[in-house]
Each structure stands twice: as C-alpha cells, then as structure tokens.
Scaffold this active site. Structure first.
Site, mmCIF file in Angstrom:
data_model
loop_
_atom_site.group_PDB
_atom_site.id
_atom_site.type_symbol
_atom_site.label_atom_id
_atom_site.label_comp_id
_atom_site.label_asym_id
_atom_site.label_seq_id
_atom_site.Cartn_x
_atom_site.Cartn_y
_atom_site.Cartn_z
ATOM 1 N N TYR A 154 -4.850 -2.423 -9.748
ATOM 2 C CA TYR A 154 -4.658 -2.326 -8.297
ATOM 3 C C TYR A 154 -3.708 -3.401 -7.771
ATOM 4 O O TYR A 154 -2.780 -3.095 -7.011
ATOM 5 C CB TYR A 154 -6.019 -2.427 -7.602
ATOM 6 C CG TYR A 154 -5.904 -2.453 -6.102
ATOM 7 C CD1 TYR A 154 -5.615 -1.293 -5.389
ATOM 8 C CD2 TYR A 154 -6.062 -3.633 -5.392
ATOM 9 C CE1 TYR A 154 -5.491 -1.311 -4.007
ATOM 10 C CE2 TYR A 154 -5.941 -3.666 -4.014
ATOM 11 C CZ TYR A 154 -5.654 -2.503 -3.331
ATOM 12 O OH TYR A 154 -5.516 -2.532 -1.970
ATOM 13 N N SER A 209 0.796 -1.232 0.000
ATOM 14 C CA SER A 209 0.000 0.000 0.000
ATOM 15 C C SER A 209 0.824 1.276 0.000
ATOM 16 O O SER A 209 0.267 2.361 -0.207
ATOM 17 C CB SER A 209 -0.955 0.012 1.198
ATOM 18 O OG SER A 209 -2.009 -0.902 0.997
ATOM 19 N N LYS A 254 0.350 3.330 -3.025
ATOM 20 C CA LYS A 254 -0.835 4.178 -3.195
ATOM 21 C C LYS A 254 -0.466 5.661 -3.246
ATOM 22 O O LYS A 254 -1.191 6.460 -3.840
ATOM 23 C CB LYS A 254 -1.824 3.916 -2.061
ATOM 24 C CG LYS A 254 -2.425 2.511 -2.088
ATOM 25 C CD LYS A 254 -3.248 2.221 -0.838
ATOM 26 C CE LYS A 254 -3.801 0.809 -0.845
ATOM 27 N NZ LYS A 254 -4.519 0.464 0.412
ATOM 28 N N VAL A 284 1.358 -3.639 4.012
ATOM 29 C CA VAL A 284 1.398 -4.912 4.739
ATOM 30 C C VAL A 284 2.631 -5.745 4.399
ATOM 31 O O VAL A 284 2.860 -6.789 5.013
ATOM 32 C CB VAL A 284 0.114 -5.738 4.528
ATOM 33 C CG1 VAL A 284 -1.096 -5.011 5.074
ATOM 34 C CG2 VAL A 284 -0.077 -6.112 3.060
ATOM 35 N N TYR A 335 -4.186 3.874 8.320
ATOM 36 C CA TYR A 335 -5.536 3.338 8.521
ATOM 37 C C TYR A 335 -6.052 3.675 9.918
ATOM 38 O O TYR A 335 -5.963 4.826 10.347
ATOM 39 C CB TYR A 335 -5.557 1.823 8.240
ATOM 40 C CG TYR A 335 -4.852 1.470 6.958
ATOM 41 C CD1 TYR A 335 -5.333 1.944 5.735
ATOM 42 C CD2 TYR A 335 -3.686 0.710 6.952
ATOM 43 C CE1 TYR A 335 -4.688 1.643 4.548
ATOM 44 C CE2 TYR A 335 -3.032 0.411 5.771
ATOM 45 C CZ TYR A 335 -3.536 0.878 4.574
ATOM 46 O OH TYR A 335 -2.893 0.595 3.404
#
Length: 309
Positions: free
Chosen positions: A191, A64, A67, A261, A243
C-alpha cells in the site's frame, strides 16, 4: 468551442494568478516540501493529442490516484469476488476514517478509501512478496502510459511508513474482522509503495486513457478491461473518488475523477479526454484546491460534464 490548447493555456495562466492555493500535505514530509505555487495540467483528447500547460512535465507523488490502477489489477485477478470484501458506496467520511469499519464489520465502503485500498493491496499480494506486487503495478502503469520514466519514490514510501499509524490501525482492525488475509506489515508495504508512485501530469493522463476509451489502450489496441468494467470504475470514481468531497466535486465538475493528497487528480471525460491536473495545495477535504477549480473551468468551456444534455 475555442481551440483546446488555448483553453488549457488560459486555465494554467488563471491558476498561476490564483491567490488561495490551499495547504500542502505536510504530515508526509516530502509532500510538505513541495512548492505550493506548482500547477500542471495535461489533456489527452480522443485523437491522442496532448494539450499541456504549466508544470505538466514535472513528476509528483500521485498518492491515492494510484488506487485506480490497483483496483484495475485486482479486478483482473479476482473479478467480481473483490466486491465481497469491499463495497461500492460513498462513505461520507474522511479518506482515513475508521468509524464505519466497526458497524460494517471490517468491510470498507469503497476501494478508494484508505481502508478499501488496503484490502485491494491484500488481494493483490496473494502468495507473492510485496516487491513482486509493486513491480507488477509499476510495469502495468508504465505500459498504460507507454512511458518508462514513471517510478516509485522510495523516500515518500519511507515517510508514509514512518507516519502511517492510522493506516496501520485500519489494517489491524480489518485483520481482526478477517478481511485482511496476510501479514499486516506485508500488506502495508504494498500500500505505501503504491501511494508513492510518481509521474507527471502528461504521464498520468496517458495512463488513464483506457478509462476514456471503453477499457482499451489506444496506443496498443489491447483491451485493459472490458467496456462494462471501465464504466464501473468510472462510476466509482464519480461517486467515491473525492472521499467526503465527492458530491461537491460532481456538483462542480461532473466527471469521474480520483484525487490524491499529493495534489493530483486524474479525471475522465468518457469518449472525449483523459485529464490530469496537479496543484499540491489541498482544500479541507484533502483534495487539490486549484486542481478542482481548473477542472471546473475546463468543463465549463468544453461542455464535457457527464451531466450535460
């Protein structure tokens, strides 16, 4: 302040001896096979000097963290119209939660949640094929870092696709609300491959320098994003980059940062440094346990927290 190389080396030595290293993300098989004893750190200061230690040259799956680069490209392509389809607020929920999408009619809270990044992938796809978008992302990150060795780990991408049931549910749910404009499988192709981007701590810190230098790539002098956009991306990283652990990370570390992760974290000390850490063991929020601890100790010894007086 002690020499920065000394600080980085001391932190790496402390992390090598840490007894509680968290748990690797074993729901993605290639990530579950990574040695939890790994730890790398790279700090690129405002003068462009890289201070690295541990496994700073070993490539890992950034997941991530990628992103950040996808969002940068999407803002370049769509400008502020991106914010009509994805929000800018912390979620307080897990990175793969579907809960808020129903009450908020398919609009993800922010671009760093899985749902938000899937919308960003949809924006990037446009009228192109997924392979074209992934090639553009790879060229972009390589150009930011000045490194051709950055790559897409196809084994990781395949493993994510094979087990990505929740991501498929998120995508279909947003499609039902009209917030996904393209075929779900094509969007997820973008993605999953974006998340499979692989590089070392040194390369990741190099790629993040534009966020440390008001949107400018210091190697080329070229503007990647405007100073205002760089500030806003940093703001989102600070408030949403970890998050439902973002508040705790801001409390402990106080830097804009994005986790993944795979155990990586890209952190930015504006005007001072671009920082990458990697330790594959995760805490209960899905963020690198030792990576967070290392960054906490780094800001304690440098005074780099954005909340310092």
């Amino acid at each position: 302040m002690p020499n920065l190389s000394t600080i980085v080396a001391e932190i790496a030595a402390e992390m090598a001896d840490a007894p509680d290293r968290g748990a690797v993300a074993d729901y993605i098989a290639p990530l579950g096979a990574v040695d939890p004893r790994k730890f790398g750190i790279a700090v690129i200061d405002a003068d462009g000097v890289c201070h690295g230690a541990g496994d700073a040259e070993e490539a890992f799956s950034v997941q991530s963290v990628a992103k950040v680069f996808g969002l940068t490209l999407a803002l370049g392509a769509g400008g502020d119209s991106v914010w009509k389809r994805v929000g800018r607020e912390p979620s307080g929920t897990a990175f793969n939660s579907i809960v808020q999408l129903e009450t908020e009619r398919g609009i993800p809270r922010n671009p760093f949640l899985n749902a938000g990044a899937i919308v960003i992938s949809d924006i990037l796809l446009g009228n192109r094929q997924p392979a074209e978008v992934i090639a553009e992302l790879l060229r972009f990150v390589r150009a930011l870092a000045g490194e051709d060795g950055i790559f897409i780990d196809n084994a990781v991408a395949a493993a994510e696709e094979a087990t990505g049931y929740r991501n498929k549910a998120l995508a279909n749910y947003m499609r039902a609300f009209g917030n996904l404009h393209h075929d779900v499988d094509r969007v997820l192709g973008v993605y999953f491959h974006q998340c499979a981007l692989a590089m070392s701590c040194r390369q990741l810190a190099l790629a993040g320098r534009y966020l440390m230098r008001s949107g400018r790539n210091p190697s080329t002098g070229h503007s990647v994003v405007s100073p205002q956009r760089a500030r806003r991306i940093n703001a989102l990283m600070l408030t949403c980059g970890h998050y439902d652990g973002s508040g705790e990370f801001a409390f402990r570390v106080g830097l804009p940062a994005k986790s993944g992760v795979g155990g990586g974290i890209l952190a930015v000390a504006p005007g001072k440094a671009s920082i990458a850490v990697w330790s594959p063991g995760l805490n209960d929020r899905g963020n690198s346990q030792l990576g967070t601890l290392a960054l906490e100790r780094l800001v304690q010894r440098t005074g780099w927290s954005v909340f310092e007086g």
